[in-house]
Design an enzyme around this catalytic site. Sequence first.
Site, PDB file in Angstrom:
ATOM      1  N   HIS A  25       4.169  -4.607   1.961  1.00  0.00           N
ATOM      2  CA  HIS A  25       5.325  -3.788   2.327  1.00  0.00           C
ATOM      3  C   HIS A  25       5.643  -2.844   1.183  1.00  0.00           C
ATOM      4  CE1 HIS A  25       9.310  -2.676   3.825  1.00  0.00           C
ATOM      5  NE2 HIS A  25       8.896  -3.141   4.980  1.00  0.00           N
ATOM      6  N   ASP A  30       5.876  -7.850  10.994  1.00  0.00           N
ATOM      7  CA  ASP A  30       4.877  -7.775  12.076  1.00  0.00           C
ATOM      8  C   ASP A  30       3.941  -8.967  12.125  1.00  0.00           C
ATOM      9  OD1 ASP A  30       5.026  -4.410  11.236  1.00  0.00           O
ATOM     10  OD2 ASP A  30       5.575  -5.202  13.197  1.00  0.00           O
TER      11      ASP A  30
HETATM   12  C1  SDX Z   1       6.500  -1.955   8.888  1.00  0.00           C
HETATM   13  O1  SDX Z   1       8.869   0.727   5.519  1.00  0.00           O
HETATM   14  C2  SDX Z   1       9.390  -0.173   6.313  1.00  0.00           C
HETATM   15  O2  SDX Z   1      10.504  -0.622   6.148  1.00  0.00           O
HETATM   16  C3  SDX Z   1       8.506  -0.555   7.486  1.00  0.00           C
HETATM   17  C4  SDX Z   1       8.959  -1.703   8.354  1.00  0.00           C
HETATM   18  C5  SDX Z   1      10.210  -1.349   9.132  1.00  0.00           C
HETATM   19  O3  SDX Z   1      10.942  -2.286   9.509  1.00  0.00           O
HETATM   20  O4  SDX Z   1      10.402  -0.151   9.455  1.00  0.00           O
HETATM   21  O5  SDX Z   1       9.199  -2.835   7.562  1.00  0.00           O
HETATM   22  C6  SDX Z   1       7.898  -2.042   9.411  1.00  0.00           C
HETATM   23  O6  SDX Z   1       5.889  -0.917   9.009  1.00  0.00           O
HETATM   24  C7  SDX Z   1       5.927  -3.139   8.164  1.00  0.00           C
HETATM   25  C8  SDX Z   1       4.484  -2.878   7.615  1.00  0.00           C
HETATM   26  C9  SDX Z   1       3.478  -3.052   8.769  1.00  0.00           C
HETATM   27  N1  SDX Z   1       2.143  -2.630   8.323  1.00  0.00           N
HETATM   28  C10 SDX Z   1       1.179  -3.533   8.086  1.00  0.00           C
HETATM   29  O7  SDX Z   1       1.344  -4.744   8.137  1.00  0.00           O
HETATM   30  C11 SDX Z   1      -0.179  -2.917   7.768  1.00  0.00           C
HETATM   31  C12 SDX Z   1      -0.798  -3.646   6.578  1.00  0.00           C
HETATM   32  N2  SDX Z   1      -0.032  -3.348   5.365  1.00  0.00           N
HETATM   33  C13 SDX Z   1      -0.482  -2.257   4.520  1.00  0.00           C
HETATM   34  O8  SDX Z   1      -1.114  -1.215   5.162  1.00  0.00           O
HETATM   35  C14 SDX Z   1       0.518  -1.896   3.418  1.00  0.00           C
HETATM   36  O9  SDX Z   1       0.925  -3.062   2.849  1.00  0.00           O
HETATM   37  C15 SDX Z   1       1.732  -1.062   3.781  1.00  0.00           C
HETATM   38  C16 SDX Z   1       1.370   0.186   4.494  1.00  0.00           C
HETATM   39  C17 SDX Z   1       2.685  -1.850   4.590  1.00  0.00           C
HETATM   40  C18 SDX Z   1       2.422  -0.681   2.459  1.00  0.00           C
HETATM   41  O10 SDX Z   1       1.511   0.061   1.755  1.00  0.00           O
HETATM   42  P1  SDX Z   1       1.853   0.721   0.322  1.00  0.00           P
HETATM   43  O11 SDX Z   1       3.244   0.434  -0.066  1.00  0.00           O
HETATM   44  O12 SDX Z   1       1.404   2.132   0.370  1.00  0.00           O
HETATM   45  O13 SDX Z   1       0.969  -0.133  -0.653  1.00  0.00           O
HETATM   46  P2  SDX Z   1      -0.518   0.222  -1.050  1.00  0.00           P
HETATM   47  O14 SDX Z   1      -1.311   0.581   0.184  1.00  0.00           O
HETATM   48  O15 SDX Z   1      -0.480   1.175  -2.172  1.00  0.00           O
HETATM   49  O16 SDX Z   1      -1.023  -1.219  -1.516  1.00  0.00           O
HETATM   50  C19 SDX Z   1      -0.946  -1.609  -2.887  1.00  0.00           C
HETATM   51  C20 SDX Z   1      -2.211  -2.485  -3.096  1.00  0.00           C
HETATM   52  C21 SDX Z   1      -3.513  -1.731  -2.764  1.00  0.00           C
HETATM   53  O17 SDX Z   1      -4.531  -2.369  -3.506  1.00  0.00           O
HETATM   54  P3  SDX Z   1      -4.997  -1.651  -4.942  1.00  0.00           P
HETATM   55  O18 SDX Z   1      -5.338  -0.227  -4.619  1.00  0.00           O
HETATM   56  O19 SDX Z   1      -3.812  -1.817  -5.858  1.00  0.00           O
HETATM   57  O20 SDX Z   1      -6.195  -2.476  -5.389  1.00  0.00           O
HETATM   58  O21 SDX Z   1      -2.169  -3.599  -2.177  1.00  0.00           O
HETATM   59  C22 SDX Z   1      -3.285  -3.507  -1.284  1.00  0.00           C
HETATM   60  C23 SDX Z   1      -3.760  -2.078  -1.319  1.00  0.00           C
HETATM   61  O22 SDX Z   1      -5.147  -2.019  -0.979  1.00  0.00           O
HETATM   62  N3  SDX Z   1      -2.771  -3.856   0.055  1.00  0.00           N
HETATM   63  C24 SDX Z   1      -3.419  -4.618   0.918  1.00  0.00           C
HETATM   64  C25 SDX Z   1      -2.565  -4.727   2.029  1.00  0.00           C
HETATM   65  N4  SDX Z   1      -1.445  -4.020   1.803  1.00  0.00           N
HETATM   66  C26 SDX Z   1      -1.580  -3.483   0.568  1.00  0.00           C
HETATM   67  N5  SDX Z   1      -4.630  -5.221   0.860  1.00  0.00           N
HETATM   68  C27 SDX Z   1      -4.987  -5.941   1.947  1.00  0.00           C
HETATM   69  N6  SDX Z   1      -4.204  -6.082   3.079  1.00  0.00           N
HETATM   70  C28 SDX Z   1      -3.010  -5.502   3.141  1.00  0.00           C
HETATM   71  N7  SDX Z   1      -2.255  -5.642   4.204  1.00  0.00           N
END
Ligand code: SDX
Length: 426
Positions: free
Chosen positions: A304, A361
Amino acid sequence: MGEHAKLTLEGKDYEFPVFIGSEGEKAIDISSLRAKTGYVTLDPAYVNTGATTSAITYLDGEQGILRYRGIPIEQLAEHSTFVETSYLLIHGHLPNKEELQQFSGLLTRHSMIHEDMKHFFDGYPQSAHPMAILSSMVCSLSAYYPESLNVYENMDIQSTRLLSKLRTIAAFSFKKSIGQPIMYPQDRLSYCENFLQMMFAVPSRDFEFDPDIVRALNILLILHADHEQNCSTSTVRLVGSSQTNLYAAMSSGILALWGPLHGGANQAVIEMLEEIQRSGMKCSEFVEKVKDKDSKIKLMGFGHRVYKTYDPRAKILKEMTDLILSKKGKSDPLLDLAKELEEAALTDPYFIERNLYPNVDFYSGILYKEMGIPINMFTVMFAIGRLPGWIAQWKEMMDDPNSKIGRPRQIYTGATEREYVAMDKR
Ligand code: SDX
């Protein structure tokens, strides 16, 4: 004299005021930055940028706190209903008896859509994703309420109308997708009961309500009702800032929510769990794949932008799913798999170092499935829940006499000036 931020640029010193919110959050007010320095800030995806102040929802990502108008989400999930919580978000206080009766009465009165709109459904292929139908039907409501084109006119009635009709449009689109006759809303039913009967009742037999499912639906919608400046809410604010009509702004929120990184994740979680189940892959093997960047596989429902601990909503949903299934003497292998995945991830340094925890989710889809809601409607459920939050945030912006059209800046990195070249010289 309040705290200031000092900036030195090209040998000159500048000061910018610090803004502190009611929960102690701190921001540097850079609204005068370009005028004073000629510089803009650069912050892709607005990771460090506050787009607005707001009095609606408070999140503390480190503590895992979520409050609507100051009331903790845990208390609203335990004591409130979705209609009451919608009123709280939009009007800023819990309704008294008369206010709640009046609000519920308006939702009941505006639950139908114009009969002509039913023909829209005939134009979609049966395979159409219900989020595509939902967003276009919502935008089309502006054609049936032309007075909404003057956005400042009767904002309350327009938003209450939409709160009720979104639920009807969602249920109608489901009935059309399975070839069953649509079921009209019934005035004697509550908001959630009406949705369930429009979705699952058939003309030939009485519809039995399961009170646990009605309560679970209320809680699911409460938990999704607002979440400050997330992607879809920021979209609603930006689109709404051009003073387009309410229906256009909310339709844009639906489209932003659809993405698998945002509201589309609840559908993606179930598809991920079903894929793991189908492949017979062990959780540990799947987790290794997720950790391998080249796989491009994410653990959907995890991580998140704000929460760097367990999403409080996921905690409530996990407990509620357990309760509902155990009360029915049922188990769901997908729930067991989700718990196993959670355990594997929460003990793995890759997830711990990145503060990756289950978000809203991760468990919601298992509950929707238990309710009989098809997977491709999970994000529609998220939209129905989030609508009062979008409306509250849009209204807060529209009511602000100082609000302006949103228009971020950029730093150009393309070709510098060059001459046009005729075709025979290229
Ligand atoms: C919602 O914003 C809100 O409030 C949203 C929400 C709402 O109520 O409106 O809460 C609803 O959208 C919840 C999120 C649902 N999405 C997912 O579950 C999809 C999976 N999650 C990711 O795509 C990610 O965690 C996000 C999009 C939710 C957040 O992404 P960020 O903040 O841009 O973080 P990032 O992608 O920069 O991740 C930081 C690190 C990265 O690794 P490094 O580059 O540091 O090595 O964490 C890793 C990412 O690759 N990472 C994950 C991951 N999420 C982040 N690795 C594996 N699986 C994941 N799910």
